[in-house]
Design an enzyme around this catalytic site. Sequence first.
Site, PDB file in Angstrom:
ATOM      1  N   CYS A 165       8.041   3.388   0.121  1.00 57.49           N
ATOM      2  CA  CYS A 165       7.482   4.210   1.204  1.00 57.49           C
ATOM      3  C   CYS A 165       8.034   3.862   2.578  1.00 57.49           C
ATOM      4  CB  CYS A 165       5.964   4.141   1.195  1.00 57.49           C
ATOM      5  SG  CYS A 165       5.304   2.496   0.996  1.00 57.49           S
TER       6      CYS A 165
ATOM      7  N   LYS B 278      -4.953  -0.643  -7.296  1.00 60.58           N
ATOM      8  CA  LYS B 278      -4.690  -0.302  -5.898  1.00 60.58           C
ATOM      9  C   LYS B 278      -5.360   1.018  -5.574  1.00 60.58           C
ATOM     10  CE  LYS B 278      -1.031   0.322  -2.521  1.00 60.58           C
ATOM     11  NZ  LYS B 278       0.408   0.324  -2.234  1.00 60.58           N
TER      12      LYS B 278
ATOM     13  N   GLU C 262      -6.855   0.007 -15.280  1.00 57.87           N
ATOM     14  CA  GLU C 262      -5.537  -0.093 -14.638  1.00 57.87           C
ATOM     15  C   GLU C 262      -4.993  -1.525 -14.721  1.00 57.87           C
ATOM     16  OE1 GLU C 262      -3.248   1.710 -13.463  1.00 57.87           O
ATOM     17  OE2 GLU C 262      -4.008   3.574 -12.612  1.00 57.87           O
TER      18      GLU C 262
ATOM     19  N   LYS D 153      -6.754  -4.404  -4.425  1.00 57.61           N
ATOM     20  CA  LYS D 153      -6.435  -4.078  -3.033  1.00 57.61           C
ATOM     21  C   LYS D 153      -7.095  -2.768  -2.666  1.00 57.61           C
ATOM     22  CE  LYS D 153      -2.481  -2.774  -0.318  1.00 57.61           C
ATOM     23  NZ  LYS D 153      -1.233  -2.068  -0.426  1.00 57.61           N
TER      24      LYS D 153
HETATM   25  C1  PBG Z   1       2.735   0.622   0.375  1.00 60.95           C
HETATM   26  C2  PBG Z   1       1.790  -0.428   0.784  1.00 60.95           C
HETATM   27  C3  PBG Z   1       0.663  -0.218   1.568  1.00 60.95           C
HETATM   28  C4  PBG Z   1       0.103  -1.464   1.772  1.00 60.95           C
HETATM   29  C5  PBG Z   1       0.891  -2.393   1.113  1.00 60.95           C
HETATM   30  N1  PBG Z   1       1.909  -1.731   0.490  1.00 60.95           N
HETATM   31  C6  PBG Z   1       0.134   1.009   2.182  1.00 60.95           C
HETATM   32  C7  PBG Z   1      -0.171   2.163   1.330  1.00 60.95           C
HETATM   33  O1  PBG Z   1      -0.236   2.058   0.114  1.00 60.95           O
HETATM   34  O2  PBG Z   1      -0.347   3.224   1.912  1.00 60.95           O
HETATM   35  C8  PBG Z   1      -1.126  -1.701   2.578  1.00 60.95           C
HETATM   36  C9  PBG Z   1      -1.249  -3.037   3.185  1.00 60.95           C
HETATM   37  C10 PBG Z   1      -2.219  -3.100   4.288  1.00 60.95           C
HETATM   38  O3  PBG Z   1      -2.891  -2.109   4.658  1.00 60.95           O
HETATM   39  O4  PBG Z   1      -2.348  -4.196   4.832  1.00 60.95           O
HETATM   40  N2  PBG Z   1       3.005   0.700  -0.976  1.00 60.95           N
HETATM   41 ZN    ZN Z   2       4.571   2.398  -1.136  1.00 54.14          ZN
END
Ligand code: PBG
Ligand code: ZN
Length: 324
Positions: free
Chosen positions: A124, A197, A234, A249
């Site tokens: 991303c 996640k 998951e 997370k």
């Molecule tokens: C992207 C990613 C994100 C985070 C870690 N890796 C953001 C998302 O998934 O939109 C979030 C970390 C944070 O908010 O501290 N894969």
């Molecule tokens: Zn990502």
Amino acid sequence: MSSQFPEARPRRLRRSAELRGLFQETEFTLNDLVLPIFVEEEIDDFVPITSMPGVQRIPESKLAGEIERYAKAGIKSVMTFGVSHHLDASGSDTWQERGLVSRMSSIIKDAVPEMIVMSDTCFCEYTDHGHCGVMHGAEVDNDRTLVNLGKQAVAAARAGADVIAPSAAMDGQVQAIRRALDEAGFSHIPIMAYSTKFASALYGPFREAGGSALKGDRKSYQMNPMNRREAVRESLLDEQEGADALMVKPAGAYLDIIRDIREASRLPVAAYQVSGEYAMIKFGAQAGAIDEARVVRETLGSIKRAGADLIFTYFAMDLALAGI
Ligand code: PBG
Ligand code: ZN
């Protein structure tokens, strides 16, 4: 109903700081903490992230010095996020031998060989559309993204990453990465799966930190925050695919999920105290509403108490400097 009082008086064990310390059940040390960092290429100065007071983007040219400073303070592990100036439709910079993902790992390992580098493995921050994979129309193409995840993981491992941490939330990503690593001679490199996640509003400040190009959301690949059974499923799927460690997370609003997964698996469980959790504490403290040092310790202690073995937190360096 026979009361246990007056024989039972739990306050007996709370009478002094020494007694309270002796009977404290949960503790965390620097061995349990991972510091996530943001590294930007082609800039000369640190860039403060206004939605995360105290956190800055590190210019690539100053990464080695920063890592030495962290190591001196007692930080054992970092998680790398690149802020790329080379965006394209697939995030192809991530698997180039001299791309930012690879350079972050090699710079860190050259500066401090014993620093554990976890390479966040996603797209991303390297795609021009901001999604975590290759698009097919309006959708992220799961299986084509898997091929690219394998390539990125191998590039990171070649550059010296100690742990591959896939966060793209694609089905089958752990299996695809495990196979790619094994075929390339990296069967000794572990996978820390972002296994549960959630599509969380608490990632808000991270989007500024990472300079995300995303319009829309990630709800078609990240999990619905309201789903508890699916959260366990998951993580167990990732275990079956070969994950070496699991992760929940965000952390603080998901303590029930951490506990569920702790009880469902024997793998190490990590939890990620994300950018929004960090921001809420920082801004609350800046407003004089809460005591930052105490709230940080209470939230991280609670994440451990819920069952996390390790915690990703932007407070890791503050804690290291404070001597924890
Ligand atoms: C992207 C990613 C994100 C985070 C870690 N890796 C953001 C998302 O998934 O939109 C979030 C970390 C944070 O908010 O501290 N894969
Ligand atoms: Zn990502």
